[in-house]
Scaffold this motif. Sequence first.
Motif, short mmCIF file in Angstrom:
data_model
loop_
_atom_site.label_atom_id
_atom_site.label_comp_id
_atom_site.label_asym_id
_atom_site.label_seq_id
_atom_site.Cartn_x
_atom_site.Cartn_y
_atom_site.Cartn_z
N ARG A 1 72.99 33.74 16.04
CA ARG A 1 74.33 34.34 16.11
C ARG A 1 74.49 35.44 15.06
NH1 ARG A 1 79.80 33.82 14.83
NH2 ARG A 1 81.15 33.62 16.67
N SER A 2 74.06 35.14 13.83
CA SER A 2 74.13 36.12 12.76
C SER A 2 73.26 37.33 13.05
CB SER A 2 73.70 35.47 11.44
OG SER A 2 73.67 36.41 10.38
N ASP A 3 72.07 37.10 13.60
CA ASP A 3 71.15 38.21 13.90
C ASP A 3 71.72 39.12 14.98
OD1 ASP A 3 69.39 37.41 11.99
OD2 ASP A 3 67.95 36.48 13.36
N ILE A 4 72.50 38.57 15.90
CA ILE A 4 73.16 39.40 16.92
C ILE A 4 74.31 40.18 16.30
CG2 ILE A 4 74.57 39.36 19.02
CD1 ILE A 4 72.90 36.92 19.92
N ILE A 5 75.16 39.50 15.53
CA ILE A 5 76.32 40.15 14.93
C ILE A 5 75.91 41.27 13.98
CG2 ILE A 5 78.25 39.80 13.33
CD1 ILE A 5 78.59 37.01 14.64
N PHE A 6 74.85 41.04 13.19
CA PHE A 6 74.45 42.03 12.20
C PHE A 6 73.38 42.99 12.72
CE2 PHE A 6 76.57 38.90 9.56
CZ PHE A 6 77.32 39.72 8.74
N GLY A 7 73.14 42.96 14.03
CA GLY A 7 72.31 43.99 14.65
C GLY A 7 70.82 43.83 14.53
N ARG A 8 70.36 42.69 13.99
CA ARG A 8 68.92 42.49 13.92
C ARG A 8 68.34 42.21 15.31
NH1 ARG A 8 70.85 40.37 8.93
NH2 ARG A 8 71.40 38.39 9.88
N LEU A 9 69.15 41.61 16.17
CA LEU A 9 68.84 41.55 17.59
C LEU A 9 69.74 42.59 18.25
CD1 LEU A 9 68.65 37.66 18.09
CD2 LEU A 9 66.73 39.26 18.08
N ARG A 10 69.15 43.61 18.84
CA ARG A 10 69.88 44.79 19.27
C ARG A 10 70.60 44.59 20.59
NH1 ARG A 10 70.82 48.12 15.34
NH2 ARG A 10 71.04 49.83 16.86
N PRO A 11 71.71 45.31 20.80
CA PRO A 11 72.43 45.25 22.09
C PRO A 11 71.48 45.54 23.26
CG PRO A 11 73.71 46.46 20.48
CD PRO A 11 72.38 46.22 19.84
N GLY A 12 71.54 44.69 24.28
CA GLY A 12 70.70 44.87 25.45
C GLY A 12 69.30 44.31 25.33
N GLN A 13 68.92 43.84 24.14
CA GLN A 13 67.56 43.32 23.95
C GLN A 13 67.35 42.05 24.75
OE1 GLN A 13 66.40 42.95 19.82
NE2 GLN A 13 64.88 41.35 20.26
N ARG A 14 66.22 42.00 25.48
CA ARG A 14 65.90 40.80 26.24
C ARG A 14 65.47 39.68 25.29
NH1 ARG A 14 65.53 40.37 31.36
NH2 ARG A 14 65.36 42.62 31.65
N LEU A 15 66.03 38.49 25.50
CA LEU A 15 65.76 37.35 24.64
C LEU A 15 64.76 36.43 25.32
CD1 LEU A 15 69.44 36.77 23.49
CD2 LEU A 15 67.60 37.83 22.16
N THR A 16 63.48 36.70 25.09
CA THR A 16 62.40 35.91 25.69
C THR A 16 62.20 34.63 24.89
OG1 THR A 16 61.35 37.99 26.34
CG2 THR A 16 60.02 35.99 26.46
N LEU A 17 62.35 33.51 25.53
CA LEU A 17 62.31 32.23 24.84
C LEU A 17 61.00 32.01 24.09
CD1 LEU A 17 64.07 29.93 27.48
CD2 LEU A 17 65.07 31.12 25.54
N GLU A 18 59.89 32.37 24.70
CA GLU A 18 58.59 32.17 24.07
C GLU A 18 58.46 32.99 22.79
OE1 GLU A 18 56.23 30.17 24.36
OE2 GLU A 18 56.61 29.17 26.28
N LYS A 19 59.05 34.18 22.78
CA LYS A 19 58.98 35.03 21.59
C LYS A 19 59.95 34.56 20.51
CE LYS A 19 57.43 39.21 23.99
NZ LYS A 19 57.74 40.63 24.32
N LEU A 20 61.07 33.98 20.92
CA LEU A 20 62.05 33.50 19.95
C LEU A 20 61.62 32.20 19.28
CD1 LEU A 20 65.41 34.11 21.88
CD2 LEU A 20 64.46 35.50 20.04
N ARG A 21 60.85 31.41 20.00
CA ARG A 21 60.51 30.05 19.52
C ARG A 21 59.88 30.05 18.12
NH1 ARG A 21 56.18 26.40 20.94
NH2 ARG A 21 55.35 28.05 22.24
N PRO A 22 58.83 30.83 17.85
CA PRO A 22 58.27 30.80 16.49
C PRO A 22 59.19 31.40 15.43
CG PRO A 22 57.18 32.49 17.82
CD PRO A 22 58.05 31.70 18.75
N ALA A 23 60.02 32.35 15.83
CA ALA A 23 60.90 33.02 14.87
C ALA A 23 61.99 32.09 14.36
CB ALA A 23 61.52 34.26 15.50
N TYR A 24 62.48 31.19 15.23
CA TYR A 24 63.61 30.33 14.86
C TYR A 24 63.24 28.86 14.71
CZ TYR A 24 66.30 34.52 15.71
OH TYR A 24 66.80 35.81 15.65
N GLY A 25 62.00 28.52 15.01
CA GLY A 25 61.50 27.18 14.72
C GLY A 25 62.08 26.06 15.55
N VAL A 26 62.50 26.35 16.77
CA VAL A 26 63.00 25.31 17.66
C VAL A 26 62.34 25.47 19.03
CG1 VAL A 26 65.23 24.98 16.54
CG2 VAL A 26 64.99 26.76 18.26
#
Length: 229
Positions: free
Chosen positions: A27-52
Amino acid sequence: MPDLMTDIGGEEVAPASTGEQAYERIRSDIIFGRLRPGQRLTLEKLRPAYGVGISTLREILSRLTPEGLVTAEGQRGFQVAPCSAEDLKEIAALRLLIEKDALVKSFQAGDMEWEGRVVASHHKLARLEASLLAGDASRTQQWKRYDWEFHQALVSACGSKAQLDIHSGIYDRYLRYQMVFVIFRGLVAADEHKALLECALKRDAQKAEAILERHVQGCLDFAFQNRLI
């Protein structure tokens, strides 16, 4: 029994779960622009970054969808909600509608404890704004946190948790535009914050409403005149 930690008030509270921590980070990464508007959120790529795991990530993104921060693409998955001029105008109008009403109620009901919160939150914000005006851009995220704390303090005595929760969600969506497009109006915004503080201490809700409207409209004008959106 979960492990306990002590909060600043001395009360023991359970630490956030791994899933809840991941939710707050995304949520914070979206609000503060680290995840950019329109960026596709691929679950496999997010998994190691957020540890879940995948299922937890899917639950988090589904939770962020009704908050207006993520959009679901049916079978194609999720993406960060896009930004647009029309969306910003709508969010700004909603913020004003909710915040002005809460401001009036808070000014009527606020006590000395409320005044203390308002003064303390403005002090932190003013110090950081002075640092930004001096050319230090390294604490932008902290500046917006203090900005939020000040505006939240102003309305905190309105007497309605539901209204405060709605205000919080709308404010975060508004904040995302400020962070993604680096909207900082400098001394003008700092002076408006000081004027809002003075109105609060005088309980001048009518003047505060006018300043708040100018404060938000100024942000929109800055964005559009500089073609940031």
